[in-house]
Scaffold this motif. Structure first.
Motif, mmCIF file in Angstrom:
data_model
loop_
_atom_site.group_PDB
_atom_site.id
_atom_site.type_symbol
_atom_site.label_atom_id
_atom_site.label_comp_id
_atom_site.label_asym_id
_atom_site.label_seq_id
_atom_site.Cartn_x
_atom_site.Cartn_y
_atom_site.Cartn_z
ATOM 1 N N VAL A 97 7.740 12.898 18.435
ATOM 2 C CA VAL A 97 5.624 12.989 19.246
ATOM 3 C C VAL A 97 6.389 11.551 19.834
ATOM 4 O O VAL A 97 5.643 11.928 21.330
ATOM 5 N N SER A 98 7.277 10.255 20.583
ATOM 6 C CA SER A 98 7.090 9.455 21.981
ATOM 7 C C SER A 98 7.163 10.564 23.009
ATOM 8 O O SER A 98 6.845 10.673 24.242
ATOM 9 N N ARG A 99 8.286 11.433 23.089
ATOM 10 C CA ARG A 99 8.341 12.326 23.975
ATOM 11 C C ARG A 99 7.450 13.111 24.386
ATOM 12 O O ARG A 99 7.174 12.821 25.800
ATOM 13 N N ASP A 100 7.086 13.289 23.571
ATOM 14 C CA ASP A 100 5.203 14.300 24.073
ATOM 15 C C ASP A 100 4.626 13.318 24.629
ATOM 16 O O ASP A 100 3.875 13.250 25.679
ATOM 17 N N GLU A 101 4.105 11.690 24.080
ATOM 18 C CA GLU A 101 3.285 11.307 24.685
ATOM 19 C C GLU A 101 3.839 10.598 26.039
ATOM 20 O O GLU A 101 2.793 10.277 26.737
ATOM 21 N N ALA A 102 5.052 10.478 26.302
ATOM 22 C CA ALA A 102 5.624 9.869 27.206
ATOM 23 C C ALA A 102 5.234 11.071 28.348
ATOM 24 O O ALA A 102 5.259 10.142 29.521
ATOM 25 N N MET A 103 5.534 12.265 27.985
ATOM 26 C CA MET A 103 5.539 13.067 29.347
ATOM 27 C C MET A 103 4.042 13.866 29.729
ATOM 28 O O MET A 103 3.803 13.413 30.633
ATOM 29 N N ALA A 104 3.273 13.179 28.634
ATOM 30 C CA ALA A 104 1.890 13.031 28.682
ATOM 31 C C ALA A 104 1.362 11.934 30.173
ATOM 32 O O ALA A 104 0.859 12.285 31.135
ATOM 33 N N HIS A 106 3.252 10.363 31.787
ATOM 34 C CA HIS A 106 3.858 10.733 33.218
ATOM 35 C C HIS A 106 3.103 11.287 34.062
ATOM 36 O O HIS A 106 2.982 11.284 35.179
ATOM 37 N N SER A 107 2.411 11.986 32.954
ATOM 38 C CA SER A 107 1.690 13.032 33.992
ATOM 39 C C SER A 107 0.310 12.339 34.242
ATOM 40 O O SER A 107 -0.478 12.611 35.282
ATOM 41 N N GLU A 108 -0.192 12.005 33.386
ATOM 42 C CA GLU A 108 -1.577 11.000 33.668
ATOM 43 C C GLU A 108 -1.419 9.771 34.990
ATOM 44 O O GLU A 108 -2.076 10.174 35.842
ATOM 45 N N ILE A 109 0.000 9.916 34.562
ATOM 46 C CA ILE A 109 0.361 8.655 35.725
ATOM 47 C C ILE A 109 0.199 8.620 37.096
ATOM 48 O O ILE A 109 -0.268 9.008 38.381
ATOM 49 N N ASP A 110 0.843 10.594 37.177
ATOM 50 C CA ASP A 110 1.340 11.119 38.128
ATOM 51 C C ASP A 110 -0.573 11.874 38.651
ATOM 52 O O ASP A 110 -0.507 11.389 39.657
ATOM 53 N N ARG A 111 -1.364 12.094 38.010
ATOM 54 C CA ARG A 111 -2.565 12.160 38.369
ATOM 55 C C ARG A 111 -3.159 11.122 39.173
ATOM 56 O O ARG A 111 -4.557 11.744 39.541
ATOM 57 N N LEU A 112 -3.235 9.950 38.389
ATOM 58 C CA LEU A 112 -3.656 8.304 38.831
ATOM 59 C C LEU A 112 -3.283 8.010 40.437
ATOM 60 O O LEU A 112 -4.362 7.507 41.114
#
Length: 839
Positions: A97-104, A106-112
């Motif tokens: 679950v944590s890995r999925d949340e971290a990937m999400a 990182h995606s949010e950070i890249d988007r922001l």
């Protein structure tokens, strides 16, 4: 047990979530104090162990305790293994679950991040505990070359003022968390928006490049801010002005006034003046302003107005501005007063200059004559019409040269150019003009501050002549002083010798070298005191020389040790100096002493003579009285008859004794008067009766000499206060003197008159007269009248007359013309009481 704990610790280091239970359990079993917290962690295992521990405690045996502990550990190991397997499964699920949340994330950070970097900007972030900031973004928008480290060096890409403002804002953001927003312009002219905020304990600075519409808005805001600042500055400036300022709208209503306007209209503040529409100018002035505004013209004029309750004069300017107008009123009251005062002062100066004996001519910067006084025109005999045309300096000089009123010059043009140097000079210059008419002019050229030159002409001919005469006079004075017999020294106001003559050196035996050093009066008196040591005289002399106030002349006499007598005299001079003269009066003093001694001897001899005459007269009077008495007895018939010859001799004896008695009585009276012992028996005396009684005394002599006596006195002449006996004696002696010197057949006039202040008796004869040089001599004792007479007496009559008249306070005068006669006049004052002689 140590191995178990060691193994738990190792596992704790490698896998904290696995070794934690073993370590906790071992610790709980080793330390009973931790059983309660461990129970919550171990769960069911403790439920098995607790009964065993209770049982072991009940038996109290060591073995039982060991067995119980072993069994507990075994159960705990089994249960722990089961719990750990369950935890591993849960952990794997959590890691997924944590890995999925971290990937999400990182995606949010890249988007922001992509969204943040969508526009050119720079982000600078300071963590709460970190000093070094994180810098992200396109740094080239602010730093040439895009070097991130230079973003915070604000001075490299901002102007100094903006850089200082930025540094201050960032410092407040990091230290106090104060956010800010500023619009900046880089050195290359790029607009930047700087925004600082505190986010989650961090300080974030964003530098954003603005352009387009936003840039226009920012520039518009900047312009608005600048305009607002300018308006505020202008308002402060207008409020600080002492002159009233106002602004009106298109309808002519006040929309703005400054503080000076509010004070002028006596409003509480400018807002009050605007709200009440208080006007400074009167109706007529406002009408003029409205007419100029309607014609879209600027009004400018000088109008009177009431400001702060006083009438003032203002220069008013009202100009169109946009849809309205602006105006200003400058107070010219003091300027008007000063202008009038200046005009009066200039006129007064002109009048004063016109009265000066010094010629004045003022030329302006164009070298034209703008003022001259009467002395200038009179000195050079110029025509007023010519001068009133404002001629140039050159024209005036040419006219003077044509009239031969300038010095003769070989090169007149060059001389004139040298004179014109005054127009470029900064200091006054002086010239001496020797004119052909033998006059000498002192000419001073003074540059004027505003340009031009003022010429001052003084006729110094007389002054130079007086100076020459003065020099000649000084030489004559010096020669005169050097040849004076008197010793002369002049001390200056400082008390030092300024002038002396050789006689002064010789008298006090001083050397020329000492006097040429201008010694002080203290030193001079010390040198002179060797010859005369009277300190009082020298102290007074020093005081007369050095005194400032009360400079009175000093007169003293010095008798030196060598017998020389010197008269010292000081005379204060007008310039503060003092003239001191020393005169050798030794011969004069010696002669004076001799004369005084002789006079004293004469006075003593005269006193002896008077005493002798008085004594002899007194001693003669007693036997003479006896002779007169016996002669009277012999003439009496009762004592027997006398022969004719005896009777004739007896008559001679009686006449001689009576004459001798009269002489003795006169001598005694004069001696008494001279001794100051004579007194008068005053009373009312009938004037005419006294005159008749005196005439009867000389009646026989009048008949014998065939002389007529004419008595002239008014019957109403009356009386006055006098000694009747002495008055008859005075009149008798006057008549006797006149009869004695009148030829036979002449007439003697005996007159008396009353004046307002005196009674006057006069006796006029027509004898030979008295020489002028003998008029005073006839009043002396035993001096006979030089005219000569057959009835000459002892020379006491007129002496006695003067003495008795002066004793009455009167005077005796003699008017005589040789060959025509003599008039003796006695004046007795009426208002003054006759004097009585006193010791």
């Amino acid at each position: 047990m140590p191995e178990i704990i060691r193994t738990a610790n190792e596992r704790l280091r490698s896998r904290p979530w696995r070794g934690g239970f073993l370590t906790a359990f071992a610790t709980i079993n080793l330390c009973g104090t931790f059983l309660t917290p461990a129970r919550a962690s171990v769960g069911p295992a403790l439920a098995v162990i607790e009964p065993l521990r209770s049982l072991a405690g009940a038996f109290g045996s060591q073995e039982m305790a060991t067995l119980t502990l072993t069994l507990g550990l075994g159960c705990f190991a089994v249960l722990s293994t089961v719990a750990l397997m369950r935890a591993r499964r849960r952990n794997s699920l959590l890691e997924s679950v944590s890995r999925d949340e971290a990937m999400a994330l990182h995606s949010e950070i890249d988007r922001l991040k992509a969204m943040l970097m969508a526009e050119p900007q720079v982000l600078v972030a300071w963590a709460a505990a970190a000093d070094a900031p994180d810098i992200l973004g396109e740094t080239s928008i602010v730093v040439p070359g895009g070097v991130p480290e230079r973003v915070l060096a604000f001075g490299t890409w901002l102007e100094p003022a903006a850089a200082q403002q930025m540094e201050h804002a960032v410092e407040r953001l990091r230290s106090e968390g104060h956010g800010f927003v500023m619009n900046l312009t880089t050195r290359i002219g790029r607009p930047i928006e700087a925004e600082g905020r505190a986010v989650g304990g961090s300080a974030i600075l964003r530098l954003r490049d603005v352009s387009g519409f936003e840039r226009d808005l920012i520039e518009l805001a900047a312009r608005h801010e600048k305009l607002s600042s300018d308006v505020a500055t202008m308002r402060e400036l207008l409020d600080s002005l002492p002159a009233p300022v106002w602004a009106r709208d298109q309808h002519g209503q006040l929309v703005f006034v400054n503080e000076a306007y509010a004070r002028a209209v006596e409003a509480t503040d400018p807002t009050d003046a605007v709200s009440r529409s208080l006007e400074l100018l009167d109706r007529n002035a406002r009408a003029e302003v409205v007419r100029a505004r309607a014609a879209n013209e600027t009004y400018a004029g000088r109008v009177p107005a009431i400001a702060a309750g006083e009438r003032r004069i203002f220069d008013v300017v009202d100009a169109p501005a946009g849809k309205g107008s602006v105006g200003m009123a400058l107070d010219r009251t003091e300027a008007e007063g000063m202008r009038g005062e200046l005009a009066r002062m200039v006129e007064a100066h002109r009048r004063v200059l016109d009265q000066l004996a010094t010629g004045v001519a003022i030329f302006n910067v164009d070298r034209k004559l703008i003022f001259y006084n009467a002395a200038f025109r009179s000195l050079f005999e110029l025509n007023a019409g010519f001068l009133d045309q404002n001629p140039t300096d050159s024209a005036v000089l040419d006219t003077l040269r044509a009239n031969r009123k300038l010095p003769e010059q070989q090169n007149f043009r060059e001389w004139k150019q040298q004179l014109y140097e005054a127009y470029r000079a900064v200091e006054p210059q002086e010239h001496m003009w020797h004119l052909p008419d033998n006059r000498t002019m002192r000419v001073v050229t003074t540059p004027n501050p505003e340009g031009g030159v003022t010429y001052l002409y003084d006729d110094v001919t007389e002054g130079l002549d007086m100076h020459r005469r003065y020099d000649a006079l000084i030489k004559v004075q010096s020669e005169t002083l050097d040849h004076l017999a008197e010793a002369v020294a002049v001390f200056g106001s400082d008390g030092r010798v300024r002038l002396h003559n050789p006689a002064f050196q010789r008298m006090w035996k001083l050397t020329p070298e000492a006097l040429d050093q201008h010694p002080h009066v203290e030193a001079v008196t010390a040198w002179c005191q060797v010859q005369h040591d009277d300190n009082l005289i020298w102290r007074n002399l020093r005081g007369a020389v050095t005194a400032i106030d009360g400079r009175e002349p000093l007169v003293a006499r010095i008798e030196r040790r060598d017998g020389m007598m010197i008269d010292v005299t000081t005379m204060p001079l007008p310039d503060g100096a003092t003239l001191v003269t020393f005169q050798d009066v030794s011969d004069t003093v010696n002669v004076e002493r001799a004369l005084r001694e002789r006079n004293e001897a004469l006075v003593a001899a005269d006193s002896i003579k008077i005493d002798f005459v008085h004594h002899v007269s007194y001693e003669l009077r007693s036997p003479l009285t006896n002779i007169i008495g016996f002669a009277h007895i012999l003439g009496d018939a009762a004592f027997g008859p006398l022969t004719e010859k005896q009777r004739e001799y007896l008559g001679y004896i009686t006449t001689s004794t009576n004459a001798l008695l009269a002489i003795i009585n006169n001598i005694l009276d004069l001696a008494t008067i001279d001794a100051g012992a004579m007194t008068l028996n005053l009373g009312e005396v009938d004037i005419r009766a006294s005159m008749v009684a005196a005439a009867e005394g000389v009646q026989d002599r009048l008949v014998k000499s065939n002389i007529t006596l004419d008595i002239r006195a008014l019957p109403t002449i009356g009386s006055f206060t006098a000694d009747e006996r002495r008055l008859r004696q005075i009149l008798f002696n006057l008549l006797s003197n006149a009869v004695g010197f009148s030829p036979e057949g002449e007439t003697i006039t005996f007159a008396a008159e009353r004046r307002p202040d005196a009674v006057v008796f006069s006796v006029i004869d027509h004898g030979p007269g008295i020489p002028p040089e003998d008029k005073e001599r006839v009043f002396k004792w035993f001096e006979t009248d030089p005219r000569g007479s057959e009835h000459r007496g002892p020379g006491l009559g007129l002496s006695l007359v003067r003495s008795f008249v002066e004793l009455h306070g009167g005077t005796v005068t003699i008017d005589s013309v040789l060959g025509q006669g003599t008039t003796v006049t006695c004046v007795f004052p009426v208002a003054q009481q006759a004097k009585q002689s006193a010791a």
